[in-house]
Write an enzyme that holds these catalytic residues in place. Structure first.
Site, PDB file in Angstrom:
ATOM      1  N   HIS A 109       0.815  -1.212   0.000  1.00  0.00           N
ATOM      2  CA  HIS A 109       0.000   0.000   0.000  1.00  0.00           C
ATOM      3  C   HIS A 109       0.854   1.270   0.000  1.00  0.00           C
ATOM      4  CE1 HIS A 109       1.159  -1.192   3.963  1.00  0.00           C
ATOM      5  NE2 HIS A 109       1.035   0.066   4.338  1.00  0.00           N
ATOM      6  N   ASP A 272      -5.691  -2.949  -1.972  1.00  0.00           N
ATOM      7  CA  ASP A 272      -4.468  -2.134  -1.941  1.00  0.00           C
ATOM      8  C   ASP A 272      -3.567  -2.374  -3.154  1.00  0.00           C
ATOM      9  OD1 ASP A 272      -3.602  -4.692  -1.243  1.00  0.00           O
ATOM     10  OD2 ASP A 272      -1.999  -3.917   0.037  1.00  0.00           O
ATOM     11  N   ASP A 274      -1.013  -4.253  -3.941  1.00  0.00           N
ATOM     12  CA  ASP A 274      -0.726  -5.604  -4.434  1.00  0.00           C
ATOM     13  C   ASP A 274      -1.904  -6.567  -4.273  1.00  0.00           C
ATOM     14  OD1 ASP A 274      -0.363  -5.447  -1.659  1.00  0.00           O
ATOM     15  OD2 ASP A 274       0.954  -7.203  -1.639  1.00  0.00           O
ATOM     16  N   ASP A 276      -3.730  -7.625  -1.675  1.00  0.00           N
ATOM     17  CA  ASP A 276      -3.952  -8.547  -0.558  1.00  0.00           C
ATOM     18  C   ASP A 276      -4.822  -7.955   0.548  1.00  0.00           C
ATOM     19  OD1 ASP A 276      -1.960  -6.856   0.309  1.00  0.00           O
ATOM     20  OD2 ASP A 276      -0.545  -8.431   0.882  1.00  0.00           O
ATOM     21  N   ARG A 277      -5.063  -6.643   0.502  1.00  0.00           N
ATOM     22  CA  ARG A 277      -5.920  -6.045   1.545  1.00  0.00           C
ATOM     23  C   ARG A 277      -7.323  -5.810   1.016  1.00  0.00           C
ATOM     24  NH1 ARG A 277      -2.558  -1.893   5.264  1.00  0.00           N
ATOM     25  NH2 ARG A 277      -0.664  -3.134   5.403  1.00  0.00           N
ATOM     26  N   LYS A 371      -2.851 -13.054   2.350  1.00  0.00           N
ATOM     27  CA  LYS A 371      -4.156 -12.453   2.499  1.00  0.00           C
ATOM     28  C   LYS A 371      -4.674 -12.108   1.106  1.00  0.00           C
ATOM     29  CE  LYS A 371      -2.284  -7.970   4.000  1.00  0.00           C
ATOM     30  NZ  LYS A 371      -0.946  -8.022   4.599  1.00  0.00           N
TER      31      LYS A 371
HETATM   32  C1  VG1 Z   1       1.599  -3.752   8.208  1.00  0.00           C
HETATM   33  C2  VG1 Z   1       0.387  -4.308   8.911  1.00  0.00           C
HETATM   34  C3  VG1 Z   1       0.455  -5.835   8.954  1.00  0.00           C
HETATM   35  C4  VG1 Z   1       0.592  -6.364   7.520  1.00  0.00           C
HETATM   36  C5  VG1 Z   1       1.789  -5.725   6.845  1.00  0.00           C
HETATM   37  C6  VG1 Z   1       1.914  -6.113   5.400  1.00  0.00           C
HETATM   38  O1  VG1 Z   1       2.775  -4.113   8.912  1.00  0.00           O
HETATM   39  O2  VG1 Z   1       0.282  -3.784  10.211  1.00  0.00           O
HETATM   40  O3  VG1 Z   1      -0.707  -6.325   9.577  1.00  0.00           O
HETATM   41  O4  VG1 Z   1       0.755  -7.759   7.530  1.00  0.00           O
HETATM   42  O5  VG1 Z   1       1.668  -4.294   6.899  1.00  0.00           O
HETATM   43  O6  VG1 Z   1       0.754  -5.790   4.689  1.00  0.00           O
HETATM   44  P1  VG1 Z   1       3.531  -3.105   9.912  1.00  0.00           P
HETATM   45  O7  VG1 Z   1       4.749  -3.839  10.376  1.00  0.00           O
HETATM   46  O8  VG1 Z   1       3.840  -1.863   9.126  1.00  0.00           O
HETATM   47  O9  VG1 Z   1       2.557  -2.809  11.007  1.00  0.00           O
HETATM   48  V1  VG1 Z   1       0.845  -5.458   3.038  1.00  0.00           V
HETATM   49  O10 VG1 Z   1      -0.674  -5.356   2.456  1.00  0.00           O
HETATM   50  O11 VG1 Z   1       1.668  -3.959   3.211  1.00  0.00           O
HETATM   51  O12 VG1 Z   1       1.819  -6.631   2.406  1.00  0.00           O
HETATM   52 CO    CO Z   2      -0.632  -5.365   0.472  1.00  0.00          CO
END
Ligand code: VG1
Ligand code: CO
Length: 539
Positions: A109, A272, A274, A276-277, A371
């Site tokens: 994101h 988002d 990629d 996955d969200r 996800k």
């Molecule tokens: C964040 C989120 C976490 C998620 C990660 C990757 O990590 O809090 O829940 O798994 O992003 O998501 P952090 O360490 O910044 O809190 V994605 O959609 O950016 O691959």
């Molecule tokens: Co993502």
């Protein structure tokens, strides 16, 4: 070779993420890719899947990876057309074709473009993110690497489907969407969802100029018959149209306009960078990701692929305990893992859980090992098609039955790294002297700790995964530093208040959480350390 920039190649919560300009330094990308290859078992004649979210530098990086993969002895590469594959699609493709692994080019994101971020994630043969043991090995290797293998072959054409040879290696350019769409049709009742759309149900899917555009268009519009134009911002752009492809109420502004206020649509969703969200909205109604996981779990029996029931549920520690209540009612296990999807892999592989979720707009199931944004949207649509109720009434009925976990995350972005570490150190000192039963207004401390996790399958441990203070009766504050940001440090404060009598509270979540918000500052000294009197982002 100069090794000065290797020290920064430490993967965070989700792969290696840096500014594009960092990846553009001579040898930087190559060193990291070689560190991955060298940390794997033998790659000879193996199959590697590669694709990304379409952001700036995606195609350039793929050309380099092709040349390195052939030089390192891979036998076959599957690459998404034009370099496009969503994160869940890579996971699905690795599993379907029994590939050795995959490389996903994305900073999720985080904004893209020449001044934005780029990232690399490596996924293993189960389709999931590399476990900590492997990411640590890659990092260690990147500290001492002295050369890399690359062939001097020509750039390949990523735009035409088909096969070609690069040295001894076969490269196949594959349709970015087809395999993923086929998997979705196996999970959900497409006919029911078609009928829902036929009946005049109104919806919008915001792809945020990122990777899910082609996926959502094919599945929602072409296959399920949603009106054309249902998917907005549907063409992946290298800079995501200058936006921040993060599906929340702050960034998904085009969608919010359509689902709130006059002529509001019945359903809205966004994904988002990629893919996955996911964010789920009903008419004038926001579903928190933690609630979404709980509602999916409670309604999973309505979905063809889950009609036999769930093996268990897993959620990341900061995610609210709403899903725990559903698991208890269903008589199944609920696991609490550290933040990051890689921690769900073993539980899914061992068949201990069927659904997983994170508060950060992430939900998925055992169909892949990532996800999955579009999957979550189809899950909701399938529930709506069966229950014939609004999103809001489904969620309200859920709260009435299980109680409500009022929940919010406050992010303090781009704070000084030293300041952030001092704040966390100080917090751990505060926790050391905190006593059970100690009162903060009406809140009595149950316990506080720095969350540590032992994987139930392989007994690997991960310490220091977030400072949490849990109050009696289930309210909670969690503090942790982000592992995905690229500007300074980000402090995340997760606030949760549990209530069974939901009629008792105002509907403004921030109001309900107001006491806990003040308490978070009292306990952690956020203002004192950072000088900030409010978060930069509230979700
Ligand atoms: C964040 C989120 C976490 C998620 C990660 C990757 O990590 O809090 O829940 O798994 O992003 O998501 P952090 O360490 O910044 O809190 V994605 O959609 O950016 O691959
Ligand atoms: Co993502």
């Amino acid at each position: 070779m100069n090794t000065q920039f290797f020290e920064g190649q430490k993967p965070g919560t989700s792969g290696l993420r840096k500014k594009v300009s960092v990846f553009q330094q001579p040898h930087y990308l190559e060193n990291f890719i070689q560190s991955i290859f060298d940390s794997l078992e033998d790659c000879q004649n193996k199959t590697l899947v590669v694709g990304g979210d379409g952001r700036y530098y995606n195609k350039t990086a793929i050309q380099t990876i092709v040349k390195m993969a052939t030089a390192n002895g891979f036998g076959r590469m599957l690459i998404g057309q034009n370099g496009i594959l969503s994160t869940p699609a890579v996971s699905a493709i690795i599993r379907k074709y029994h590939a050795f692994g995959g490389i996903i080019l994305s900073a999720s994101h985080n904004p893209g473009g020449p001044d934005g971020d780029f990232g690399i994630k490596y996924n293993i043969s189960n389709g999931g993110p590399a476990p900590e043991k492997l990411t640590e090995a890659i990092y260690e290797h990147s500290l001492k690497i002295s050369n890399y293998r690359i062939s001097e072959t020509m750039d390949i054409d990523l735009s035409e489907l088909g096969q070609m040879q690069v040295g001894e290696m076969t490269v196949e350019i594959i349709d970015s969407v087809a395999d993923y769409a086929e998997l979705m049709a196996q999970i959900f009742d497409f006919d029911k969802i078609k009928d829902l759309f036929q009946s005049g149900f109104t919806l919008c899917f915001d792809a945020m100029h990122a990777v899910t555009g082609p996926y959502a268009r094919l599945i929602l519009e072409d296959q399920l018959g949603a009106p054309s134009g249902t998917v907005i911002n549907a063409i992946p752009l290298e800079d995501f149209g200058g936006g921040h492809p993060d599906p929340n109420l702050v960034y998904a502004t085009d969608l919010v306009k359509k689902v709130y206020g006059e002529n509001a649509l019945q359903f809205g969703a966004a994904s988002d960078g990629d893919g996955d969200r996911n964010m789920i909205l009903g008419q004038d109604f926001f579903v928190t990701p933690s609630d979404s996981l709980a509602v999916l779990a409670a309604n999973a029996h309505l979905i063809p692929a889950y009609k036999e029931g769930l093996a268990g549920i897993a959620r990341s520690m900061p995610t609210s305990a709403a899903a725990d209540r559903v698991a208890a009612a269903l008589g199944i296990d609920c696991f609490e893992t550290p933040t990051g999807w890689k921690f769900f892999g073993n539980l899914l592989d061992a068949g201990k859980v069927t659904l997983c979720g994170e508060e950060s707009f992430g939900t998925s199931s055992n169909h892949v090992r990532e996800k999955d944004g579009v999957w979550a949207v189809l899950f909701w649509l399938n529930i709506l098609a069966v229950r014939q109720e609004s999103v809001e009434s489904i969620v309200r009925a859920h709260w009435a039955k299980y109680g409500r976990h009022f929940y919010s995350r406050h992010d303090y972005e781009n704070i000084n790294i030293n300041t952030a570490e001092k704040l966390m150190d100080n917090l751990s000192k505060t926790f050391n002297v905190m006593k059970k039963g100690q009162s903060f207004g009406s809140y009595l401390v149950d316990y506080c700790d720095n969350f540590s996790y032992t994987d139930p399958i392989d007994a690997s441990t991960s310490a220091k995964q977030g400072m949490r203070i849990v109050f009696q009766e289930g309210s909670r504050i969690v503090f942790r530093l982000s592992g995905t940001g690229t500007n300074g440090a980000t402090l995340r404060v997760y606030l949760e208040f549990f209530e069974t009598n939901i009629a008792k509270h105002s509907l403004d979540v921030q109001e309900v959480l107001a006491d806990l918000i003040v308490l978070a500052d009292v306990i952690a000294g956020i203002k004192k350390f950072t000088g900030r009197d409010k978060p930069s982002l509230i979700t």
